[in-house]
Design a protein around this motif. Sequence first.
Motif, PDB file in Angstrom:
ATOM      1  N   ALA A  20     -93.156 -23.460 -42.517  1.00  0.00           N
ATOM      2  CA  ALA A  20     -94.445 -23.105 -43.245  1.00  0.00           C
ATOM      3  C   ALA A  20     -95.478 -24.016 -43.198  1.00  0.00           C
ATOM      4  CB  ALA A  20     -93.929 -23.401 -45.066  1.00  0.00           C
ATOM      5  N   ASP A  21     -96.861 -23.298 -43.123  1.00  0.00           N
ATOM      6  CA  ASP A  21     -98.054 -24.178 -42.582  1.00  0.00           C
ATOM      7  C   ASP A  21     -98.264 -25.070 -43.678  1.00  0.00           C
ATOM      8  OD1 ASP A  21    -100.615 -23.375 -44.322  1.00  0.00           O
ATOM      9  OD2 ASP A  21     -99.166 -21.863 -44.533  1.00  0.00           O
ATOM     10  N   ALA A  22     -98.618 -26.113 -43.072  1.00  0.00           N
ATOM     11  CA  ALA A  22     -99.187 -27.693 -43.744  1.00  0.00           C
ATOM     12  C   ALA A  22    -100.643 -27.613 -44.421  1.00  0.00           C
ATOM     13  CB  ALA A  22     -98.875 -28.721 -43.286  1.00  0.00           C
ATOM     14  N   CYS A  23    -101.175 -26.315 -44.520  1.00  0.00           N
ATOM     15  CA  CYS A  23    -102.563 -26.228 -44.812  1.00  0.00           C
ATOM     16  C   CYS A  23    -102.846 -26.898 -46.299  1.00  0.00           C
ATOM     17  CB  CYS A  23    -103.025 -24.838 -44.897  1.00  0.00           C
ATOM     18  SG  CYS A  23    -105.007 -24.504 -44.783  1.00  0.00           S
ATOM     19  N   PRO A  24    -103.867 -27.942 -46.410  1.00  0.00           N
ATOM     20  CA  PRO A  24    -104.251 -28.489 -47.708  1.00  0.00           C
ATOM     21  C   PRO A  24    -104.501 -27.619 -48.778  1.00  0.00           C
ATOM     22  CG  PRO A  24    -105.709 -29.204 -46.135  1.00  0.00           C
ATOM     23  CD  PRO A  24    -104.827 -28.449 -45.366  1.00  0.00           C
ATOM     24  N   GLY A  25    -104.530 -27.824 -50.054  1.00  0.00           N
ATOM     25  CA  GLY A  25    -104.831 -26.974 -51.161  1.00  0.00           C
ATOM     26  C   GLY A  25    -105.546 -28.081 -52.167  1.00  0.00           C
ATOM     27  N   ALA A  26    -105.652 -27.491 -53.211  1.00  0.00           N
ATOM     28  CA  ALA A  26    -106.183 -28.421 -54.394  1.00  0.00           C
ATOM     29  C   ALA A  26    -105.097 -28.823 -54.781  1.00  0.00           C
ATOM     30  CB  ALA A  26    -106.999 -27.507 -55.376  1.00  0.00           C
ATOM     31  N   LEU A  27    -103.997 -28.396 -54.990  1.00  0.00           N
ATOM     32  CA  LEU A  27    -102.722 -28.974 -55.382  1.00  0.00           C
ATOM     33  C   LEU A  27    -102.163 -30.088 -54.313  1.00  0.00           C
ATOM     34  CD1 LEU A  27    -101.795 -26.576 -58.140  1.00  0.00           C
ATOM     35  CD2 LEU A  27    -103.181 -28.338 -58.371  1.00  0.00           C
ATOM     36  N   ARG A  28    -101.768 -29.107 -53.435  1.00  0.00           N
ATOM     37  CA  ARG A  28    -101.220 -29.819 -52.135  1.00  0.00           C
ATOM     38  C   ARG A  28    -102.065 -30.638 -51.520  1.00  0.00           C
ATOM     39  NH1 ARG A  28     -98.179 -26.371 -47.380  1.00  0.00           N
ATOM     40  NH2 ARG A  28     -96.867 -25.826 -48.986  1.00  0.00           N
ATOM     41  N   LEU A  29    -102.124 -31.862 -51.602  1.00  0.00           N
ATOM     42  CA  LEU A  29    -103.119 -32.776 -50.924  1.00  0.00           C
ATOM     43  C   LEU A  29    -102.607 -33.450 -49.541  1.00  0.00           C
ATOM     44  CD1 LEU A  29    -104.473 -35.146 -53.702  1.00  0.00           C
ATOM     45  CD2 LEU A  29    -105.160 -32.810 -53.521  1.00  0.00           C
ATOM     46  N   ALA A  32    -105.079 -38.340 -45.084  1.00  0.00           N
ATOM     47  CA  ALA A  32    -106.028 -38.716 -44.059  1.00  0.00           C
ATOM     48  C   ALA A  32    -106.071 -40.193 -44.059  1.00  0.00           C
ATOM     49  CB  ALA A  32    -107.244 -38.083 -43.916  1.00  0.00           C
ATOM     50  N   ASP A  33    -106.643 -40.657 -42.860  1.00  0.00           N
ATOM     51  CA  ASP A  33    -106.911 -42.050 -42.934  1.00  0.00           C
ATOM     52  C   ASP A  33    -107.781 -42.666 -43.861  1.00  0.00           C
ATOM     53  OD1 ASP A  33    -105.220 -42.319 -40.739  1.00  0.00           O
ATOM     54  OD2 ASP A  33    -106.458 -43.269 -39.443  1.00  0.00           O
ATOM     55  N   ASP A  34    -108.734 -41.775 -44.593  1.00  0.00           N
ATOM     56  CA  ASP A  34    -109.655 -42.318 -45.373  1.00  0.00           C
ATOM     57  C   ASP A  34    -109.281 -41.923 -46.946  1.00  0.00           C
ATOM     58  OD1 ASP A  34    -110.143 -39.592 -45.257  1.00  0.00           O
ATOM     59  OD2 ASP A  34    -112.220 -39.678 -45.028  1.00  0.00           O
ATOM     60  N   GLY A  35    -107.974 -41.669 -46.963  1.00  0.00           N
ATOM     61  CA  GLY A  35    -107.403 -41.204 -48.447  1.00  0.00           C
ATOM     62  C   GLY A  35    -107.012 -39.843 -48.287  1.00  0.00           C
ATOM     63  N   ALA A  36    -106.508 -39.312 -49.700  1.00  0.00           N
ATOM     64  CA  ALA A  36    -106.182 -37.960 -49.618  1.00  0.00           C
ATOM     65  C   ALA A  36    -107.200 -36.960 -49.648  1.00  0.00           C
ATOM     66  CB  ALA A  36    -105.367 -37.656 -51.002  1.00  0.00           C
ATOM     67  N   LEU A  37    -106.909 -35.770 -49.120  1.00  0.00           N
ATOM     68  CA  LEU A  37    -108.042 -34.661 -48.830  1.00  0.00           C
ATOM     69  C   LEU A  37    -107.507 -33.388 -49.841  1.00  0.00           C
ATOM     70  CD1 LEU A  37    -109.769 -33.388 -45.917  1.00  0.00           C
ATOM     71  CD2 LEU A  37    -108.435 -31.770 -46.988  1.00  0.00           C
ATOM     72  N   GLY A  81    -107.633 -40.753 -54.414  1.00  0.00           N
ATOM     73  CA  GLY A  81    -106.440 -41.555 -54.724  1.00  0.00           C
ATOM     74  C   GLY A  81    -105.085 -40.831 -54.392  1.00  0.00           C
ATOM     75  N   SER A  82    -104.133 -41.472 -54.036  1.00  0.00           N
ATOM     76  CA  SER A  82    -102.899 -40.752 -53.912  1.00  0.00           C
ATOM     77  C   SER A  82    -102.346 -40.219 -55.368  1.00  0.00           C
ATOM     78  CB  SER A  82    -101.708 -41.796 -53.483  1.00  0.00           C
ATOM     79  OG  SER A  82    -101.528 -42.723 -54.222  1.00  0.00           O
ATOM     80  N   ASP A  83    -102.890 -40.615 -56.628  1.00  0.00           N
ATOM     81  CA  ASP A  83    -102.541 -39.931 -57.730  1.00  0.00           C
ATOM     82  C   ASP A  83    -103.548 -39.168 -58.463  1.00  0.00           C
ATOM     83  OD1 ASP A  83    -104.597 -42.089 -58.006  1.00  0.00           O
ATOM     84  OD2 ASP A  83    -103.547 -43.122 -59.813  1.00  0.00           O
ATOM     85  N   ALA A  84    -104.537 -38.804 -57.682  1.00  0.00           N
ATOM     86  CA  ALA A  84    -105.777 -38.106 -58.144  1.00  0.00           C
ATOM     87  C   ALA A  84    -105.315 -36.625 -58.221  1.00  0.00           C
ATOM     88  CB  ALA A  84    -106.742 -38.050 -57.307  1.00  0.00           C
ATOM     89  N   GLY A  85    -104.359 -36.188 -57.782  1.00  0.00           N
ATOM     90  CA  GLY A  85    -103.936 -34.573 -57.811  1.00  0.00           C
ATOM     91  C   GLY A  85    -103.791 -34.070 -59.284  1.00  0.00           C
ATOM     92  N   ALA A  86    -103.227 -34.749 -60.106  1.00  0.00           N
ATOM     93  CA  ALA A  86    -103.093 -33.870 -61.384  1.00  0.00           C
ATOM     94  C   ALA A  86    -104.565 -33.983 -62.281  1.00  0.00           C
ATOM     95  CB  ALA A  86    -102.002 -34.873 -62.159  1.00  0.00           C
ATOM     96  N   GLU A  87    -105.488 -35.075 -62.112  1.00  0.00           N
ATOM     97  CA  GLU A  87    -106.504 -35.191 -62.675  1.00  0.00           C
ATOM     98  C   GLU A  87    -107.419 -34.087 -62.041  1.00  0.00           C
ATOM     99  OE1 GLU A  87    -109.905 -36.087 -64.887  1.00  0.00           O
ATOM    100  OE2 GLU A  87    -107.943 -36.515 -65.322  1.00  0.00           O
TER     101      GLU A  87
END
Length: 400
Positions: A20-29, A32-37, A81-87
């Motif tokens: 499956a492709d690993a294309c990022p989304g709003a929920l699947r972050l 990256a080197d500068d944090g999550a995208l 941040g790594s924990d920003a997904g839910a917010e």
Amino acid sequence: MPPTPDASAPGPALPDRGRADACPGALRLHRADDGALARVRVPGGLLTAAQALVLAEAAEQLGDGQLETTSRGNVQLRGLGSDAGAELGGRLRAAGLLPSDTHERVRNIVASPLAGLDGRGHADVQAWVRELDRRLCASDWAAALSGKFLFALDDGRGDVAALDADVTLIARPGGAALLRLGRAATARPVPAGGAVDAALGAARDFLAALEAAGRTAWHLREVPGLLDPGPLELPAPAGPHPPAGVLPGGLSVGLRFGRADAGQWRLLAEAAADGLRVTPWRGVVLPGAAAGWLPRLAAAGLRTEPGSPWERASACTGTPGCAKSLADVRADAAAALDAAEQPGVPVHWSGCGRRCGHPGGTWVDVLATGQGYRVTRGEASVEVTTQEMAEAVAEARRMT
């Protein structure tokens, strides 16, 4: 520069995606080197002013304060941040930007950004966008599409038809349309009122044909001949994009490499009397905005003048955001563009051989090598130092 994939190339030479492709989304972050995208899908590039403000606030409070527009008219937040997904997910749902958790990555829809503003075109593609998005999210099968699968809804002017989407609708006079599959040179006729049905049907047929053939693919172009492209010759796509400045019915604003900080984004929202339309060319159209906004937008660092060397110029993230990059390509590219005197053919700077975000068609390829850059236009290629790169790029963009 690698050649653009040819829809007529033999099947065995094309990839069979085994994962499956690993294309990022709003929920699947994406890490990256500068944090999550996070990549927020914006079908048709359509945002209300209130939604634009929600994105600006999220970027400022959860990320690095910057927003990026993509070549599909979507919006990215970086430095999360790594924990920003839910917010982030909660904020997007409340703003109507996340109507389906299971379908959020497949809502890739581009549309003619000037539709209904300048008297050109044959259809209200904004209505097509909303219907297609609603029905995609309501179809269980659609969740199986790749996060890279793209729909393009062209009002007949030939702008987004030039993007070689997986499924392209081109409006015709009288409410009819043409349906193009991948990069096929021909198309299927679509009767009036059947445009969205045809687009959804093509996507579903693609998934069914893949299943029957026992293959996995992300794009229609990866499996030429899988679906019948149709009998009608296509008109040559015009491929124009909105120039910066005053347009019939509003304003067009360019973003340097598609980036704007939260303050610039708030100003765009303030100027947007009738919402914003994020374009696939890393700009924003502001329907209904008055010309009096241009000085404020320009003072904020946004591009408001046509004919700039920055037009049709793009770059990947580069360092420090991407570990694979061999250079800070955006800083180097910005210096080259600021020193240039005139625009030219599209140009894209890449920090590595993946060439993320490059345009289609004819373009100047500027690839970091670790010792400088390789500048390529067609068959002509030259190796230069970083200091020599600006002149080499300007010359390549002028070549006929």
